[in-house]
Design an enzyme around this catalytic site. Structure first.
Site, PDB file in Angstrom:
ATOM      1  N   THR A 155      24.979  33.257  30.677  1.00  0.00           N
ATOM      2  CA  THR A 155      23.916  34.228  30.405  1.00  0.00           C
ATOM      3  C   THR A 155      23.198  34.397  31.737  1.00  0.00           C
ATOM      4  OG1 THR A 155      22.246  32.595  29.800  1.00  0.00           O
ATOM      5  CG2 THR A 155      23.608  33.417  28.003  1.00  0.00           C
ATOM      6  N   LYS A 283      43.851  39.988  52.067  1.00  0.00           N
ATOM      7  CA  LYS A 283      43.176  40.619  50.932  1.00  0.00           C
ATOM      8  C   LYS A 283      44.113  40.937  49.770  1.00  0.00           C
ATOM      9  CE  LYS A 283      39.373  42.124  50.697  1.00  0.00           C
ATOM     10  NZ  LYS A 283      38.809  43.241  51.451  1.00  0.00           N
ATOM     11  N   ASN A 285      43.138  43.148  46.535  1.00  0.00           N
ATOM     12  CA  ASN A 285      41.982  43.855  45.972  1.00  0.00           C
ATOM     13  C   ASN A 285      42.226  44.319  44.541  1.00  0.00           C
ATOM     14  OD1 ASN A 285      40.735  43.644  48.501  1.00  0.00           O
ATOM     15  ND2 ASN A 285      41.710  45.544  49.209  1.00  0.00           N
ATOM     16  N   GLU A 290      38.601  48.167  39.550  1.00  0.00           N
ATOM     17  CA  GLU A 290      37.465  48.875  40.162  1.00  0.00           C
ATOM     18  C   GLU A 290      37.478  50.367  39.809  1.00  0.00           C
ATOM     19  OE1 GLU A 290      36.405  46.888  44.341  1.00  0.00           O
ATOM     20  OE2 GLU A 290      38.529  47.255  44.098  1.00  0.00           O
TER      21      GLU A 290
END
Ligand code: ARG
Length: 457
Positions: A155, A283, A285, A290
């Site tokens: 939370t 990387k 991604n 997204e």
């Protein structure tokens, strides 16, 4: 291409105005619904004796051929036509001659487009539900695998209490089941036949709107012709349901993005759903997640477009309403695309239980369980809460977890502590013993999976 409305106008439309006015690039995707609607209309006109059976048959055959040719890619939709209704009617007349000119009896493009759109959205709603069901399937598969995979529940993005990974992702499944019911509810209200409302005021012909309703699979007819041609609240409802689907996918995406970061490393998205960087070789991604998150905004935008487009319109039809389709189609395309990539992204995602457990171990997420331990032995919860709080502060200072607190320390704080405390605050125990209905215990997970299963098509 000839306009359907050249009646009382003496000048051709300015070229730019003509392009501006045209909607064919948007509405041609409704060609099969338009033809289905026209076939039902012609059948009714024939049956009611408004046109001859011979004309009706010629129209129905002609429309059938056009549909076959369009499906087979043998007929190209003329992008110069004003809209799909114009194109099909002109094509029909050029194929079957005079009979084709009788199709538009007791009809207007206003009730025609309202009908097409309802049919189209009804079909698409079914497809969206199918795609949501695929995401549910993927979630269930992961949940089955991870009924006892412990992770911290959060939370405020602060570690709070232990849950299982299955429990966490099934929360999303529940949201998506409601999305399915929401879409089904929209379809129920959408599924009324506006055909026969004509331009706005019905017609003097003795039409039978229930007949066209039955043949088009509508549940009934719209009861007011002005409402029938000018209401688009069925679009708003569906857009709102789609915006909610996107909001759910976006929250899920946000978690996937966080979870696949080095900071969390709870999951690893499959290579087929991630991209590399052109400059940073390390990387990986989460572009797909997204983009789903990013595209949520455009679906919200589509909803606002529709609400705004309608808010100032006097009854009945106004050309503003042509803008309805671009918004609702964009939302449909976006939602479908997102759901299509989402299901396999979830299915192929690798879950990393050790990292979840490690995160669960640091953060005192069994503190409530420790307080509950004392409460169950008779101590008032507030007192137990205080003792636990002091203990957590002490542990933080010592750099240890509650499971590493020595017995003497426990005893110092309360005699109620006994050897079983270590078992009772073990994270696996804390999770499986949360037996409340809807909680993370394995029995509850099974019940949740059963519930979601009923939505799988
Ligand atoms: N292309 C129009 C639309 O999508 C069809 C209805 C045209 N009706 C009219 N009265 N101009 O709204």
């Amino acid at each position: 291409m000839d306009k359907l409305w050249a009646g009382d106008l003496h000048k051709a439309l300015d070229k730019n105005a003509d392009d501006f006015n045209s909607s064919i690039h948007v509405d041609s995707r409704m060609y099969s619904q338009d033809i289905r609607g026209s076939m039902a209309h012609a059948t009714m006109l024939g049956a009611m004796g408004i046109i001859s059976q011979k004309d009706a048959d010629a129209i129905i055959d002609g429309l059938g051929d056009i549909l076959d040719d369009l499906d087979a890619g043998k007929l190209e939709i003329d992008q110069e036509a004003e809209d799909i209704h114009t194109f099909i009617e002109n094509e029909l007349t050029s194929r079957i001659g005079e009979s084709g000119k009788r199709l538009h009896t007791a009809r207007s493009r206003n009730d025609q487009v309202a009908t097409d759109l309802r049919l189209y959205l009804r079909d698409e709603s079914g497809e969206i539900i199918q795609l949501i069901s695929k995401v549910l399937e993927a979630i269930i598969d992961q949940a089955q695998e991870h009924k006892t995979t412990i992770m911290p529940g959060y939370t405020h993005l602060q570690r709070a209490q232990p849950v299982s990974f299955a429990h966490h992702i099934l929360a999303y499944a529940m949201m998506l089941t409601r999305d399915i019911t929401r879409i089904k509810d929209c379809v129920k209200r959408m599924n009324h036949n506006p055909l026969g409302s004509c331009a706005l005021a019905g017609t003097t012909y003795n039409t039978d709107r229930y007949m066209t309703a039955r043949s088009l699979g509508f549940n009934g007819i719209t009861m007011n012709s002005m409402d029938g041609v000018s209401d688009r609240d069925f679009c708003i409802e569906l857009l709102s349901a789609m915006a909610t689907v996107m909001m759910h996918l976006s929250r899920f995406s946000e978690e996937l993005i966080l979870w696949s970061s080095w900071e969390f490393k709870f999951v690893e998205l499959d290579d087929s759903f991630t991209t590399g960087s052109s400059i940073m070789p390390q990387k990986k991604n989460p572009d797909i997640a997204e983009l789903v998150r990013g595209k949520t905004g455009r679906v919200y935008g589509d909803l606002v477009t529709m609400l705004t487009m309608l808010k100032g319109l006097p009854l009945a039809y106004n050309k503003d309403m042509q803008e309805d389709k671009e918004a609702v189609f964009d939302a449909i395309d976006t939602v479908k695309m997102c759901l299509t990539v989402f299901a396999p992204m979830i299915r192929t995602m690798k879950v990393l239980p050790e990292n979840m457990l490690k995160a669960a171990g640091h953060g005192f997420i069994n503190a409530t369980d420790l307080a509950d331990y004392l409460t169950k032995k008779g101590m008032p919860f507030r007192t137990a809460y205080k003792i636990t709080g002091d203990l957590v502060a002490w542990c933080t200072h010592e750099g240890i977890t509650l499971n590493q607190v020595p017995m003497e320390k426990y005893k110092e704080l309360s005699d109620l502590f006994q050897e079983d405390i270590y078992e009772k605050i073990d994270l696996a125990y804390c999770t499986s013993s949360r037996i409340s209905q809807g909680g993370p215990s394995p029995a509850s997970i099974d019940r949740q999976i059963d519930y979601v299963m009923d939505f799988i098509l």
